[in-house]
Structures are given as C-alpha cells and as structure tokens.
Design a protein around this motif. Sequence first.
Motif, PDB file in Angstrom:
ATOM      1  N   TYR A  93       0.494  -1.273  -0.020  1.00  0.00           N
ATOM      2  CA  TYR A  93       0.263   0.453  -0.050  1.00  0.00           C
ATOM      3  C   TYR A  93       0.638   1.420   0.121  1.00  0.00           C
ATOM      4  O   TYR A  93       0.244   2.131   0.312  1.00  0.00           O
ATOM      5  CB  TYR A  93      -1.080  -0.110   1.778  1.00  0.00           C
ATOM      6  N   LEU A 111      -6.178  -5.841   7.338  1.00  0.00           N
ATOM      7  CA  LEU A 111      -5.113  -5.614   8.619  1.00  0.00           C
ATOM      8  C   LEU A 111      -4.892  -7.476   8.474  1.00  0.00           C
ATOM      9  O   LEU A 111      -5.557  -8.525   8.452  1.00  0.00           O
ATOM     10  CB  LEU A 111      -6.664  -5.528   9.424  1.00  0.00           C
ATOM     11  N   PRO A 164     -17.541   1.668  -3.846  1.00  0.00           N
ATOM     12  CA  PRO A 164     -16.704   2.901  -4.051  1.00  0.00           C
ATOM     13  C   PRO A 164     -16.990   3.551  -5.433  1.00  0.00           C
ATOM     14  O   PRO A 164     -16.512   4.115  -6.171  1.00  0.00           O
ATOM     15  CB  PRO A 164     -16.199   4.075  -3.246  1.00  0.00           C
ATOM     16  N   MET A 209      -2.513   5.160   6.274  1.00  0.00           N
ATOM     17  CA  MET A 209      -1.124   4.665   6.016  1.00  0.00           C
ATOM     18  C   MET A 209      -0.058   4.691   5.340  1.00  0.00           C
ATOM     19  O   MET A 209       1.255   5.630   4.890  1.00  0.00           O
ATOM     20  CB  MET A 209      -1.061   3.468   6.912  1.00  0.00           C
TER      21      MET A 209
HETATM   22  N1  SAH Z   1     -11.837   1.937   1.552  1.00  0.00           N
HETATM   23  C1  SAH Z   1     -11.667   1.988   0.002  1.00  0.00           C
HETATM   24  C2  SAH Z   1      -9.768   1.327  -0.176  1.00  0.00           C
HETATM   25  C3  SAH Z   1      -9.359  -0.273   0.936  1.00  0.00           C
HETATM   26  S1  SAH Z   1      -8.116  -0.324   0.757  1.00  0.00           S
HETATM   27  C4  SAH Z   1     -12.364   2.121  -0.634  1.00  0.00           C
HETATM   28  O1  SAH Z   1     -13.676   1.350  -0.536  1.00  0.00           O
HETATM   29  O2  SAH Z   1     -11.826   1.401  -2.431  1.00  0.00           O
HETATM   30  C5  SAH Z   1      -7.506  -0.830   2.399  1.00  0.00           C
HETATM   31  C6  SAH Z   1      -7.376   1.038   2.680  1.00  0.00           C
HETATM   32  O3  SAH Z   1      -6.949   0.929   3.713  1.00  0.00           O
HETATM   33  C7  SAH Z   1      -6.213   1.673   1.023  1.00  0.00           C
HETATM   34  O4  SAH Z   1      -6.262   2.728   1.724  1.00  0.00           O
HETATM   35  C8  SAH Z   1      -4.605   1.220   2.346  1.00  0.00           C
HETATM   36  O5  SAH Z   1      -3.889   1.624   2.031  1.00  0.00           O
HETATM   37  C9  SAH Z   1      -5.627   1.360   3.932  1.00  0.00           C
HETATM   38  N2  SAH Z   1      -5.048   0.856   5.107  1.00  0.00           N
HETATM   39  C10 SAH Z   1      -4.808  -0.550   4.722  1.00  0.00           C
HETATM   40  N3  SAH Z   1      -3.635  -1.350   6.095  1.00  0.00           N
HETATM   41  C11 SAH Z   1      -3.960   0.105   7.142  1.00  0.00           C
HETATM   42  C12 SAH Z   1      -3.331   0.555   8.386  1.00  0.00           C
HETATM   43  N4  SAH Z   1      -2.772  -0.153   9.304  1.00  0.00           N
HETATM   44  N5  SAH Z   1      -3.528   1.783   8.626  1.00  0.00           N
HETATM   45  C13 SAH Z   1      -4.146   3.248   7.932  1.00  0.00           C
HETATM   46  N6  SAH Z   1      -4.515   2.743   6.688  1.00  0.00           N
HETATM   47  C14 SAH Z   1      -4.137   1.009   6.034  1.00  0.00           C
END
Ligand code: SAH
Length: 345
Positions: free
Chosen positions: A33, A154, A49, A113
């Motif tokens: 990411y 996660l 989305p 992040m």
């Molecule tokens: N909600 C968006 C993206 C989903 S993908 C949609 O529906 O299109 C996952 C998102 O979570 C990405 O923006 C990624 O960078 C973020 N992300 C993943 N792990 C994270 C963490 N530990 N802390 C903060 N953001 C995180």
Amino acid sequence: MKEFLLELIAAEGPLPMDRYMALCLGHPRLGYYMTRDPFGAAGDFTTAPEISQVFGELLGIWCVAAWEAIGSPAPFALVELGPGRGTLMADMLRATAKAEEFQAALQVHLVEMSPVLRQMQAEKLGGRATWHDSIANLPDEPLIFVANEFFDALPVRQIERRGEMFLERCVDARDGALVLAERPVPRLDLAAQGRHELSPVSSAIAQSLGGRVAALGGAGLVIDYGHLASGVGDTVQALKAHKPCGILEHPGSSDLTAHVDFARLAAAFGAGGAEALPGMTQGQFLLAMGLEARAQRLAAQLSGTALQEFMAGVRRLVGDKEMGSLFKVLAVAQTNRGALYPFET
Ligand code: SAH
C-alpha cells in the motif's frame, strides 16, 4: 521485499502470518500500500465505491440519519478508515450537500497509512480533510465512522488446533525461497479443531473505536467480505492484476487480505463499551437504503453503453453470489441507543 524478508528470517527465525502480512502491506518503503495505487482496471482489485457512485451516496445518507439519531452533535468527526482513492468520502459529501446542518457540523478525518493514497485523497477532497496514522490521534469528539474494505487488509494470525496441539502458521525460508511452516504455540482458548484466524490488530482497533463511541457518542459502519459467525478455515488470499496468486509468490506487490470475522469484531466493539447491532449482507443494506429508487433516477439520464455499465455495476453491488451476499455490514452504536435504520437492536 523478498530479499528483505529472507534476511529478516535469517536473523529472527520464521515470521508468524500476521507479521508477514503487516510487512508485505505496510513496510514503510517496500509495503504494497505504501508504494502504489492498487485500484481499478490497471491495478489489482476494485472496490464498491470505485464500481458505482450509488454506494457512497447511500452511505452518506446513512451517516446523516445516524447523526440525527444520536442527537445531531456539533461539531463531530466524520471518520473514514482506509479511504483508498477518497472516492467514497467524496461521494458521501456530495450526496449530503443539502443536509446543511450535518455539513456545517462535520470535520473529515481520514485514517490512512499510505503516502501515495493520502495524496490521491487530498486531490479529491481539497482542503477538507485531516489525516491520521492511527485512530489514537482522532479528536475527542463524537464520531460517525465508515470502514469499507479496511479490516480485510489488517493482518491475521493463523493458528491450527490439531487435537491438543496448537500450531501457528509462519513464513520460513528454504534454499532462498519463502515457504510455509508451522510452529507450536502455547494452548489458546480455541474450542474447534482446525485453522483459526485471529486478528489482534483488528480487535484492538475495534475495541478502541468502541470506546470512543461509548464515551463521546457516535455510530459507524463496517463493510467488508467475511462471515457473520466465527468459523475455522484458511481465508488469507493474494490478488495481483485481478487474479488470485500464491500468498508467498509476490510479497509486497500483490494484495494480501483475510476474510473479516464479524463476530469477533462485534465482540471487540462490545469490549470497548459500544454495541454492535446484528449484521446483514451488503445487498440487504443497500436495498433497504433505497438503492433501487436512486439507481432508477441515475439510469434515466443514461443510454447505450453508459447505461449498461451503470446497471452492471449496481447489480454487482447487490447481486447474490456477487458482492451483495459476500459482503456484510455491521453497525456500531452507543449501548441501549435502540435501532439504527436499517439495523434492529
Ligand atoms: N475504502 C477504500 C479502500 C480499501 S483498500 C475503498 O473502498 O475503495 C484498504 C485501505 O486501507 C487503503 O487505503 C490502505 O492504504 C488502508 N490501510 C490498510 N491498512 C492500514 C492500516 N494499518 N492503517 C491505516 N490504513 C490502512
């Protein structure tokens, strides 16, 4: 990333699955990411989305209704976890533009992040958002939060119960290649035989969000693929260019996810002091929020290929055997607050 992992394993021994996932996705320099925009046709996967604006519009309307149900607090934090390209938040804000009091009271807070995605979010949302690395840094205000396809990103531990043995799945190295391995761990409170997936990070985030909702007031939605009841099984998967690949094949350049265990997540929100209302499928949720009426209105302005593509997107969001049943929606509220449409207590 592979070289880095081989060196790390040589120095520290096998990496439990959650450590492997966390490094592959979030290593500050090499993580999946952290280095790219993973969405869309040219990327690895697509999210609701990005498929249709209707998704964000209906979520926006849910947020206004939830905000009114909790007494219209002002100011309040409109929080999104893992906002991707910022499309969902942009659609939510646009669809609620006429809810003037809601708009005047809200401040947008994004937990993200990835520097690459933060940049895209900033371009889409202008000066309207504040960014955070962690929910710990959110302002101490009432909050309405949404998390779409956040929790599946996660890391999870994978622990198999075999008889009275508990074996943790790890990533090890052999002859310069990454391989799967097992390592015995002390007994855990897991009754069923088979492979359990536990996400300590998800539970900690849900518990802390639940604590905020309980103490400050608020509500929220978690939308993701997964199961409403806990079970056993291996759900960790990798995707590259919209196709499944081995989870060890492209570390740092394939997406890695696990199905969300909504029962465990609900328990963690509860441990924080909030209430998780019984979940439903994404199809049930979107239809209850008025998807058909909204889709018809938008469709009336389209024709030809644009109309066909639009209708295909809508069907994908709610279709059985598509996102409509694979994805689940969980609502979180203050305890004893009552129903929060379309969720029952
Ligand atoms: N909600 C968006 C993206 C989903 S993908 C949609 O529906 O299109 C996952 C998102 O979570 C990405 O923006 C990624 O960078 C973020 N992300 C993943 N792990 C994270 C963490 N530990 N802390 C903060 N953001 C995180």
